[in-house]
Design a protein around this motif. Structure first.
Motif, PDB file in Angstrom:
ATOM      1  N   LEU A 102      -5.812   7.695 -11.234  1.00  0.00           N
ATOM      2  CA  LEU A 102      -5.357   7.407  -9.885  1.00  0.00           C
ATOM      3  C   LEU A 102      -4.638   8.589  -9.249  1.00  0.00           C
ATOM      4  N   LYS A 111       2.716   8.215 -14.715  1.00  0.00           N
ATOM      5  CA  LYS A 111       1.309   8.150 -15.130  1.00  0.00           C
ATOM      6  C   LYS A 111       1.172   8.346 -16.637  1.00  0.00           C
ATOM      7  N   ALA A 167       0.175   0.451  -7.022  1.00  0.00           N
ATOM      8  CA  ALA A 167      -0.294   1.605  -6.261  1.00  0.00           C
ATOM      9  C   ALA A 167      -0.565   2.803  -7.155  1.00  0.00           C
ATOM     10  N   VAL A 168       0.347   3.064  -8.096  1.00  0.00           N
ATOM     11  CA  VAL A 168       0.272   4.285  -8.901  1.00  0.00           C
ATOM     12  C   VAL A 168      -0.561   4.114 -10.164  1.00  0.00           C
ATOM     13  N   GLY A 225      -2.380   1.085 -11.021  1.00  0.00           N
ATOM     14  CA  GLY A 225      -3.498   0.160 -10.952  1.00  0.00           C
ATOM     15  C   GLY A 225      -3.198  -1.232 -11.442  1.00  0.00           C
ATOM     16  N   VAL A 272       6.088   8.562  -2.534  1.00  0.00           N
ATOM     17  CA  VAL A 272       5.325   7.429  -3.051  1.00  0.00           C
ATOM     18  C   VAL A 272       6.109   6.132  -2.879  1.00  0.00           C
ATOM     19  N   VAL A 304       4.968   3.148  -0.233  1.00  0.00           N
ATOM     20  CA  VAL A 304       4.608   1.828  -0.755  1.00  0.00           C
ATOM     21  C   VAL A 304       5.419   0.764  -0.038  1.00  0.00           C
ATOM     22  N   GLY A 360      -4.825   8.574   0.521  1.00  0.00           N
ATOM     23  CA  GLY A 360      -3.854   8.829  -0.538  1.00  0.00           C
ATOM     24  C   GLY A 360      -3.620  10.284  -0.864  1.00  0.00           C
ATOM     25  N   LEU A 401      -2.399  10.239  -4.675  1.00  0.00           N
ATOM     26  CA  LEU A 401      -2.998   9.000  -5.162  1.00  0.00           C
ATOM     27  C   LEU A 401      -4.401   8.852  -4.598  1.00  0.00           C
ATOM     28  N   ASP A 402      -5.133   7.884  -5.107  1.00  0.00           N
ATOM     29  CA  ASP A 402      -6.464   7.635  -4.572  1.00  0.00           C
ATOM     30  C   ASP A 402      -6.361   6.832  -3.277  1.00  0.00           C
ATOM     31  N   TRP A 417      -4.597   2.955  -3.021  1.00  0.00           N
ATOM     32  CA  TRP A 417      -3.250   2.666  -3.509  1.00  0.00           C
ATOM     33  C   TRP A 417      -2.561   1.551  -2.728  1.00  0.00           C
ATOM     34  N   ARG A 451      -4.151  -1.952  -3.329  1.00  0.00           N
ATOM     35  CA  ARG A 451      -3.739  -2.550  -4.600  1.00  0.00           C
ATOM     36  C   ARG A 451      -2.331  -3.139  -4.501  1.00  0.00           C
TER      37      ARG A 451
END
Length: 327
Positions: free
Chosen positions: A3, A19, A57-58, A60, A228, A232, A271, A276-277, A280, A283
């Protein structure tokens, strides 16, 4: 599934650490409605939902969280030392905390104010009627500083009964070691709701003696992680304004609205600035819902706490919840 993309996160960033660890370590204080543990051992609450949103978000998965009970002093130290990734728990954004403790506040997710709660058989819990009373307060907090300032500037004499934790403060109040207990209004309402059958015996003052902007806290030297956590939180607010519920985010329906498309992961660039993808935000919202859903599920009129939105309504409804454009 990886991600993390782009270069927003540096090699030693909290984002990389999260991560690598596969979990978001969240500091909480276990205030009912905000963070609690049910009979199955599952954590839930307003703060927990925002922690889960970050994890979704980060990483998954909204379940990739590790909530840890910490007091006020250890909360900030844990962030600076790297033992926590983000902290919640009735944490007021103040100038000193934001500039002198090595931490940063990405934004406000709940607007509150400090007040008083008293036994109904001892008269109104009113700031102008606390003279001569014993007041339970948690030491080393903004509540303690606000109270001493309030008493000093108004020339009110009272006896402070200090406790090391919120739980101890309310235990002493229930034991009638003090006549009045002070804290944020949401905290007082949450604790009253948790005291089965006590609602009619306890009175919360309408007046407030402080401004209490509450929100997540992160270590102060990592802008990538700050961004981030901030976005979010803001994504849930934009989602409420745009009507993107948890169910709609899960469906990922097509939309012509640019902000909605970004919320639903339909913009491939959504993202990149965060490392991020594109999915994010989708999700996060699919996991916990938009801001209004989070509020109502944990604190709203259908819960034992029964708080009104008040200043925590969207700006278009007369509240203070206002998010920058999601562009």
């Amino acid at each position: 599934m990886n991600l993390l993309i782009g270069t927003a996160a540096s090699a030693d960033s909290v984002l990389d650490r999260v991560k690598r660890n596969g979990v978001v370590r969240c500091g909480i204080d276990q205030t009912p409605g905000f963070s609690a543990v049910d009979a199955t051992g599952r954590s839930h609450g307003f703060d927990i939902d925002f922690c889960r949103a970050i994890a979704a978000a980060v990483l998954g998965s909204p379940d990739a969280i590790d909530p840890a009970r910490v007091n006020t002093a250890n909360k900030f130290k844990g962030l600076v030392d790297g033992d926590l990734d983000v902290a919640f728990g009735m944490t007021t954004w103040t100038m000193t905390r934001d500039t002198a403790l090595g931490v940063s506040f990405p934004g406000v997710m709940y607007y509150d104010g400090q007040s008083f709660m008293a036994w109904a058989d001892r008269g109104k819990a009113d700031p102008v009627a606390i003279g001569g009373r014993r007041i339970c307060v948690q030491g080393g907090t903004t509540s303690h500083a606000n109270l001493t300032n309030h008493l000093r500037t108004r020339g009110i004499a009272a006896t402070l009964v200090e406790s090391a934790s919120s739980e101890e403060k309310f235990r002493r109040f229930m034991a009638r070691d003090c006549d009045v207990v002070t804290g944020d209004r949401a905290e007082l309402a949450a604790r009253r709701a948790a005291m089965a059958g006590m609602r009619d015996q306890l009175v919360i003052a309408r007046e407030v003696i402080s401004r209490e902007p509450l929100g997540p806290v992160v270590g102060g030297d990592d802008r990538a992680w700050y961004d981030v956590v901030r976005w979010v939180m803001l994504a849930t607010m934009v989602a409420e304004f745009k009507g993107v519920t948890a169910a709609k985010a899960a469906e990922r329906a097509d939309s012509a609205d640019r902000e909605v498309r970004r919320l639903l992961g339909q913009d491939p660039d959504a993202g990149k600035g965060l490392g991020l993808d594109a999915q994010w935000a989708q999700r996060a919202i699919a996991a916990v819902g938009h801001y209004g859903e989070i509020f109502e599920r944990n604190l709203g009129s259908s819960t034992p706490i029964g708080l009104e939105r008040g200043p925590n309504a969207l700006w278009v409804d007369g509240g203070l919840i206002y998010a920058p454009p999601f562009q």
